[in-house]
Design a protein around this motif. Structure first.
Motif, mmCIF file in Angstrom:
data_model
loop_
_atom_site.group_PDB
_atom_site.id
_atom_site.type_symbol
_atom_site.label_atom_id
_atom_site.label_comp_id
_atom_site.label_asym_id
_atom_site.label_seq_id
_atom_site.Cartn_x
_atom_site.Cartn_y
_atom_site.Cartn_z
ATOM 1 N N ALA A 237 48.943 34.131 44.300
ATOM 2 C CA ALA A 237 48.178 35.027 45.163
ATOM 3 C C ALA A 237 48.155 36.443 44.605
ATOM 4 C CB ALA A 237 48.779 35.027 46.576
ATOM 5 N N GLN A 238 49.308 36.930 44.161
ATOM 6 C CA GLN A 238 49.382 38.284 43.610
ATOM 7 C C GLN A 238 48.603 38.384 42.299
ATOM 8 O OE1 GLN A 238 50.657 40.922 45.188
ATOM 9 N NE2 GLN A 238 51.074 39.518 46.876
ATOM 10 N N SER A 239 48.677 37.347 41.483
ATOM 11 C CA SER A 239 47.963 37.350 40.211
ATOM 12 C C SER A 239 46.456 37.344 40.426
ATOM 13 C CB SER A 239 48.378 36.131 39.384
ATOM 14 O OG SER A 239 47.727 36.122 38.139
ATOM 15 N N LEU A 240 45.988 36.516 41.362
ATOM 16 C CA LEU A 240 44.561 36.466 41.673
ATOM 17 C C LEU A 240 44.068 37.803 42.229
ATOM 18 C CD1 LEU A 240 44.050 32.932 43.245
ATOM 19 C CD2 LEU A 240 42.789 33.877 41.320
ATOM 20 N N LEU A 241 44.868 38.398 43.092
ATOM 21 C CA LEU A 241 44.508 39.696 43.665
ATOM 22 C C LEU A 241 44.374 40.742 42.573
ATOM 23 C CD1 LEU A 241 44.060 41.444 46.177
ATOM 24 C CD2 LEU A 241 46.533 41.808 46.274
ATOM 25 N N SER A 242 45.293 40.710 41.620
ATOM 26 C CA SER A 242 45.253 41.649 40.499
ATOM 27 C C SER A 242 43.996 41.455 39.660
ATOM 28 C CB SER A 242 46.498 41.465 39.624
ATOM 29 O OG SER A 242 46.452 42.282 38.486
ATOM 30 N N VAL A 243 43.638 40.178 39.404
ATOM 31 C CA VAL A 243 42.436 39.873 38.622
ATOM 32 C C VAL A 243 41.190 40.427 39.310
ATOM 33 C CG1 VAL A 243 40.907 37.985 37.909
ATOM 34 C CG2 VAL A 243 43.346 37.850 37.438
ATOM 35 N N VAL A 244 41.098 40.213 40.607
ATOM 36 C CA VAL A 244 39.929 40.668 41.364
ATOM 37 C C VAL A 244 39.838 42.194 41.368
ATOM 38 C CG1 VAL A 244 38.897 40.782 43.655
ATOM 39 C CG2 VAL A 244 39.787 38.619 42.812
ATOM 40 N N LYS A 245 40.973 42.859 41.546
ATOM 41 C CA LYS A 245 40.970 44.321 41.575
ATOM 42 C C LYS A 245 40.531 44.911 40.240
ATOM 43 C CE LYS A 245 44.354 45.270 45.205
ATOM 44 N NZ LYS A 245 45.681 45.867 45.520
ATOM 45 N N LYS A 246 40.964 44.284 39.147
ATOM 46 C CA LYS A 246 40.615 44.778 37.814
ATOM 47 C C LYS A 246 39.154 44.509 37.466
ATOM 48 C CE LYS A 246 45.259 44.350 35.801
ATOM 49 N NZ LYS A 246 46.089 43.619 34.815
ATOM 50 N N ALA A 247 38.534 43.557 38.146
ATOM 51 C CA ALA A 247 37.163 43.149 37.816
ATOM 52 C C ALA A 247 36.107 44.062 38.435
ATOM 53 C CB ALA A 247 36.934 41.717 38.272
ATOM 54 N N SER A 248 36.521 45.087 39.144
ATOM 55 C CA SER A 248 35.626 46.045 39.797
ATOM 56 C C SER A 248 34.867 45.358 40.928
ATOM 57 C CB SER A 248 34.650 46.671 38.794
ATOM 58 O OG SER A 248 33.612 45.761 38.456
ATOM 59 N N THR A 249 33.799 45.980 41.393
ATOM 60 C CA THR A 249 33.025 45.428 42.502
ATOM 61 C C THR A 249 31.759 44.738 42.018
ATOM 62 O OG1 THR A 249 31.919 47.573 42.796
ATOM 63 C CG2 THR A 249 33.883 47.140 44.145
ATOM 64 N N ASP A 250 31.656 44.503 40.730
ATOM 65 C CA ASP A 250 30.513 43.783 40.182
ATOM 66 C C ASP A 250 30.744 42.282 40.319
ATOM 67 O OD1 ASP A 250 28.041 43.594 38.423
ATOM 68 O OD2 ASP A 250 29.508 42.491 37.230
ATOM 69 N N PHE A 251 29.828 41.590 40.980
ATOM 70 C CA PHE A 251 29.999 40.174 41.270
ATOM 71 C C PHE A 251 30.167 39.341 40.012
ATOM 72 C CE2 PHE A 251 28.058 35.947 41.771
ATOM 73 C CZ PHE A 251 28.905 35.409 42.724
ATOM 74 N N ASP A 252 29.292 39.530 39.031
ATOM 75 C CA ASP A 252 29.344 38.712 37.821
ATOM 76 C C ASP A 252 30.655 38.911 37.058
ATOM 77 O OD1 ASP A 252 26.844 37.370 37.975
ATOM 78 O OD2 ASP A 252 25.842 39.230 37.422
ATOM 79 N N SER A 253 31.118 40.171 36.988
ATOM 80 C CA SER A 253 32.377 40.447 36.302
ATOM 81 C C SER A 253 33.551 39.822 37.039
ATOM 82 C CB SER A 253 32.593 41.962 36.182
ATOM 83 O OG SER A 253 31.591 42.555 35.384
#
Length: 211
Positions: A80-96
């Motif tokens: 859960a923490q790893s996924l959250l980190s991935v999403v936060k680093k990916a910005s708010t761009d959907f494709d990224s």
């Protein structure tokens, strides 16, 4: 500033030592259960693998199943923490964000020990009624992690999901588990694009006839 007396220092040191012991026992169980299965791994095996005696094991866990539930809880929390980190680093761009999460899930399915462990615990829960109750509670929380992730991703693109996030999370977890089993058995995933395809299909992706 409050001074810490010797008794408090001793207590802190004892708690840190116990935490290290617990963690080493959990790490030992992680490797052994992945390779030998729950039934094939004894308490003595786990203690010996961590460099301790059975007494140290029983001072920290009530049973082998208790340790494994702690292992599962820790493992799910790390995901859960790893996924959250991935999403936060990916910005708010959907494709990224979509690409980052898809890549993370595929990498996760490539870890042989994780593949074996997750499959083993799934099967052990099916055979052990007492363990199954606790396992189900923990995995329900895990499904909600994936459901929240899918909701977040598709809200970025203002895309309405065709099913409830929880139902889709169940499908995604099943797909990840299948990929993990492929990796454990054959050393590779039969279709390494399946996870990315699943997510893309949710947003209306349609492959050409030649794809």
């Amino acid at each position: 500033m409050k001074k810490i007396n010797k008794a408090e220092i001793t207590r802190f040191s004892r708690e840190e030592t116990q935490q290290r012991t617990r963690q080493r026992l959990i790490e030992s169980a992680y490797l052994l259960v992945a390779e030998k299965g729950v039934e094939g791994t004894s308490i003595n095996d786990i203690a010996k693998g961590a460099g301790y005696t059975k007494g140290a094991f029983h001072s920290n866990f009530e049973s082998k199943e208790d340790l494994i539930l702690n292992l599962l809880d820790q493992h799910n929390d790390q995901i859960a923490q790893s996924l959250l980190s991935v999403v936060k680093k990916a910005s708010t761009d959907f494709d990224s964000a979509l690409a980052a999460v898809s890549s993370w899930i595929q990498d996760y399915a490539m870890d042989r020990h994780l593949a074996l462990l997750s499959t083993e615990l799934y099967l052990f829960a099916a055979r052990n009624a007492a363990f199954e109750k606790e396992y189900t509670v923990m995995m329900d929380r895990h499904r909600h992690t994936y459901a929240d992730l899918l909701s977040y991703l598709f809200n970025l693109a203002h895309i309405r999901l065709p099913e409830s996030p929880l139902k889709l999370a169940n499908s995604l977890i099943t797909l990840v588990r299948s990929s993990a089993v492929d990796k454990a058995l054959y050393g590779k995933v039969t279709d390494d694009n399946a996870i990315a395809l699943f997510i893309n299909l949710l947003r209306g992706y349609k492959p050409t006839r030649d794809a």
